[in-house]
Motif scaffolding. Structure first.
Motif, PDB file in Angstrom:
ATOM      1  N   VAL A 212       1.001  -1.272   0.287  1.00  0.00           N
ATOM      2  CA  VAL A 212       0.291   0.155   0.323  1.00  0.00           C
ATOM      3  C   VAL A 212       0.674   1.559   0.340  1.00  0.00           C
ATOM      4  CG1 VAL A 212      -1.713   1.149   1.670  1.00  0.00           C
ATOM      5  CG2 VAL A 212      -2.078  -1.073   1.468  1.00  0.00           C
ATOM      6  N   ARG A 213       0.755   2.242  -1.031  1.00  0.00           N
ATOM      7  CA  ARG A 213       1.601   3.743  -0.674  1.00  0.00           C
ATOM      8  C   ARG A 213       0.517   4.589  -1.610  1.00  0.00           C
ATOM      9  NH1 ARG A 213       2.675   5.402  -5.762  1.00  0.00           N
ATOM     10  NH2 ARG A 213       2.272   3.822  -7.422  1.00  0.00           N
ATOM     11  N   THR A 214       0.464   5.448  -0.633  1.00  0.00           N
ATOM     12  CA  THR A 214       0.016   6.506  -1.007  1.00  0.00           C
ATOM     13  C   THR A 214       0.188   7.821  -1.385  1.00  0.00           C
ATOM     14  OG1 THR A 214      -1.823   5.920   0.727  1.00  0.00           O
ATOM     15  CG2 THR A 214      -2.017   8.444   0.402  1.00  0.00           C
ATOM     16  N   SER A 215       0.077   8.713  -2.488  1.00  0.00           N
ATOM     17  CA  SER A 215       0.682   9.893  -3.076  1.00  0.00           C
ATOM     18  C   SER A 215      -0.501  10.795  -2.948  1.00  0.00           C
ATOM     19  CB  SER A 215       0.729   9.204  -4.666  1.00  0.00           C
ATOM     20  OG  SER A 215      -0.275   9.367  -5.466  1.00  0.00           O
ATOM     21  N   GLY A 216      -0.097  12.036  -4.013  1.00  0.00           N
ATOM     22  CA  GLY A 216      -1.078  13.237  -4.176  1.00  0.00           C
ATOM     23  C   GLY A 216      -1.319  14.244  -3.085  1.00  0.00           C
ATOM     24  N   THR A 217      -1.668  14.944  -2.777  1.00  0.00           N
ATOM     25  CA  THR A 217      -2.030  15.848  -1.860  1.00  0.00           C
ATOM     26  C   THR A 217      -3.134  15.673  -0.759  1.00  0.00           C
ATOM     27  OG1 THR A 217      -3.429  17.500  -2.981  1.00  0.00           O
ATOM     28  CG2 THR A 217      -1.765  17.535  -3.680  1.00  0.00           C
ATOM     29  N   ILE A 218      -3.518  16.391   0.768  1.00  0.00           N
ATOM     30  CA  ILE A 218      -3.971  16.332   1.305  1.00  0.00           C
ATOM     31  C   ILE A 218      -5.129  16.469   1.469  1.00  0.00           C
ATOM     32  CG2 ILE A 218      -4.500  17.554   3.904  1.00  0.00           C
ATOM     33  CD1 ILE A 218      -1.741  17.962   4.213  1.00  0.00           C
ATOM     34  N   THR A 219      -5.228  17.437   0.334  1.00  0.00           N
ATOM     35  CA  THR A 219      -6.817  17.226  -0.421  1.00  0.00           C
ATOM     36  C   THR A 219      -7.165  16.950  -1.026  1.00  0.00           C
ATOM     37  OG1 THR A 219      -6.247  19.530  -1.690  1.00  0.00           O
ATOM     38  CG2 THR A 219      -7.194  19.401   0.589  1.00  0.00           C
TER      39      THR A 219
END
Length: 631
Positions: A212-219
């Motif tokens: 599992v990995r997360t990218s992008g921005t807070i919003t």
């Protein structure tokens, strides 16, 4: 107990971790106004109290009520009572008890650093723990706290020789396969972040490892999940189930329902640059399909009527529906779309309410509550849709459904007044179902055989359900009805240790194949703690509602038990029954007072009597015997 005992229990959620135990100090001081943001909408919490152990929020805080509305959650609390229940859209019940640091999220008991309390007539609950239970992670950004939806759990479930991945999040998940190879498949979950473990190894089965990995921005987060497969394993397309989870089957197992996907644009960019594949990393993700954004929903008075402008940043297809009086609801679904900014529109005397929400992963729904059956026009154009509600009543045969597209070639069409599907045919509370056997009522005693249901002391739910069902049958037969029970003894209806779908569908098959007039499913409720109590009548289809209301009214009048009322829920048995159907949760085995009632044969007879009276209120006189009877 609700029909969940045969389903796998979800595990692996980071939100199931208990918080540190601490006693709550008395309320100290009111906190400053707290600015939050969720799905692009700014929310201000104003009824917050600081305690030494953390923050508490009033359950009727206007900002919190807005958040609940956006999530599809509801709250149950009455002044003077001890328990505060928050029911999510899934549904999962979050239960707080005044003065007790323990709280429940579904079947999991956790501990908060402060106990809920009552101040000035308002019930306060721990804010951080409530947000975590809603699977939202607070993230500070520029003076505002963003409530970031989370991919809360990933589980590999095996049942009956089939294996599937089940993913669950705070909001309806927008998922697609972004990359795949012979030994791996990568799934992109757009719009959610995750704090799940970055890698999990599975000893055996078709899935060997999950990364599992997360990218992008807070919003605008995105989470990539890579599944490493055993040699020769195949997988299904992405699907969903009745509880809003995303599913993927392996080696022939299929998801319950396919997910409609938006067509990808000609060019796009991934959320962030992907790392080089060195043999250890998953392959680079393909660009995600871009959904159209609904950028605004605004309403204003116009020429004695009311207009609603739905602004979009690209072309999309839509369909609209309306219901006849006395309901008078009207709504439009915009497909391949995400809601950028939910509106806060109070409406006026013509349109009393305007609401917009993300109906599912790729559909935005804008719903209007009309004062009457007024004329409504739908005009799409290059940048959105204008809906105008006039001040004149529509003709009796006015269209009640339509379709269209926006964009350079915008077009709107109306449909005939008998569109397919139960949602848009009969009026709410009515049914277009015609019973082949109008004298036949099917009673379904919940659980049985290998499925005991809830157990408390010497009381077993499956036995209580059967006892009350037999009592109900005897009353109905004495009144002239033909009655069939899905089981008349302690057994599984389909087969021992069968799947939930096989068992529950077998019960529906008995009623559906015989063309029964009604289906009544009998249950005894239960919960993780002893707080919830009382009787509840569940319905799902519009044609169920009148029956549910009549049965609930009689239970409230004749038994004096606490009345939880009539609740709409997508329970399998009532969902898949062709005829009007209700599920009655007679009382809570987990509550001492209710348990004493369930242990009384006299009380169980009164419950059967009340349900029979409610059925009589709904049906009227028993129809005369025909050749179809007793089939």
């Amino acid at each position: 107990m609700k029909l969940t005992s045969r389903y796998a229990v979800r595990t692996g959620s980071v939100f199931a971790l208990a918080l540190a135990v601490a006693l709550a100090a008395p309320a100290a001081r009111a906190a400053d106004r707290a600015a939050y943001s969720f799905e692009g909408k700014r929310i201000t919490f104003t009824q917050i109290v600081d305690q030494s152990a953390g923050r508490a929020i009033s359950i009727d805080d206007p900002g919190l009520e807005t958040l609940f509305q956006m999530l599809g959650a509801t709250v149950t609390y009455q002044s003077g009572q001890r328990y505060v229940l928050v029911t999510t859209a899934e549904p999962v019940v979050i239960s707080f008890a005044i003065g007790d640091t323990r709280y429940d999220v579904g079947p999991v008991t956790q501990t908060a650093p402060l106990a809920p309390f009552v101040a000035n007539g308002h019930a306060f609950v721990p804010l951080d723990e409530l947000l975590q239970a809603l699977e939202l992670l607070p993230k500070p950004q520029g003076g505002v706290t963003v409530l970031q939806p989370q991919l809360a759990s990933l589980d590999v479930q095996s049942s009956g020789g089939e294996t599937k991945l089940v993913a669950h999040g705070a909001i309806p998940l927008d998922a697609r396969i972004s990359a795949q190879d012979t030994d791996r498949v990568e799934v992109l979950f757009d719009g959610v972040a995750s704090v799940l473990a970055p890698s999990r190894t599975i000893d055996s089965g078709p899935v060997r490892r999950i990364d599992v990995r997360t990218s992008g921005t807070i919003t605008h987060p995105a989470t990539y999940v890579t599944l490493y497969l055993a040699p020769g394993v195949s997988h299904s397309a992405i699907g969903t189930d009745d509880q809003r989870d995303v599913t993927m089957g392996f080696d022939g197992a299929a998801p319950a329902q396919p997910i409609a996907q938006a067509a990808p644009p000609e060019t796009t960019s991934p959320p962030e640059a992907q790392p080089q594949d060195n043999g250890q990393n998953p392959p680079a993700a393909a660009p995600a399909p871009q959904l159209v954004h609904v950028t605004g929903v605004t309403g204003q008075q116009q020429n004695g009527g009311f207009s609603v402008r739905i602004a979009m940043d690209g072309p999309a297809s839509f369909d609209w529906r309306r219901l006849r009086p006395p309901d008078n609801r009207w709504w439009i679904d915009i497909h391949g779309a995400r809601l950028a900014s939910p509106p806060d529109q109070p409406g006026d005397s013509t349109v009393t309410d305007v609401r917009a929400h993300q109906e599912n992963a790729d559909t935005v729904r804008v719903a209007l509550s009309l004062a009457d059956f007024q004329n409504v026009s739908v005009v799409p154009d290059e940048s959105g849709i204008t809906v105008t509600v006039g001040d004149q009543l529509a003709a009796e045969n006015a269209p009640r459904a339509g379709t269209g597209t926006t964009g350079p070639n915008a077009v709107a069409n109306t449909a005939a007044n008998s569109p397919p599907g139960w949602k848009f045919g009969p009026q709410p509370g009515q049914s277009n179902y015609v019973a082949a056997n109008p004298r036949l009522i099917v009673i379904d005693p919940g659980h049985g055989g290998s499925d005991t249901g809830a157990i408390r002391g010497d009381l077993v739910e499956k036995s209580l359900n059967l006892d009350m069902s037999k009592r109900l049958r005897d009353i109905l037969v004495a009144r002239g009805w033909d009655v069939i029970m899905t089981r008349e003894d302690d057994r599984d209806v389909y087969a021992a240790n069968d799947s939930a779908q096989e068992e529950l569908q077998a019960r529906d098959d008995i009623a559906n194949s015989r063309g029964a007039r009604l289906l009544i499913s009998m249950h005894s409720n239960s919960y993780i703690n002893d707080g919830p109590h009382g009787a509840t009548v569940y319905f799902y289809k519009p044609g169920d509602l009148a029956l549910a209301q009549d049965v609930d009214r009689r239970i409230a009048a004749e038994l004096g038990i606490f009345n939880n009322g009539v609740i709409k829920d997508k329970l399998y048995v009532i969902h898949h029954a062709n005829m009007p159907a209700v599920l009655v949760e007679t009382a809570f085995l987990s509550n001492p007072d209710d348990r004493a009632l369930l242990g009384s044969s006299e009380w169980r007879q009164k419950m059967a009597q009340a349900i029979a009276d409610g059925i009589g209120d709904y049906t009227g006189p028993v129809p005369p015997a025909t050749s179809a009877s007793n089939q």
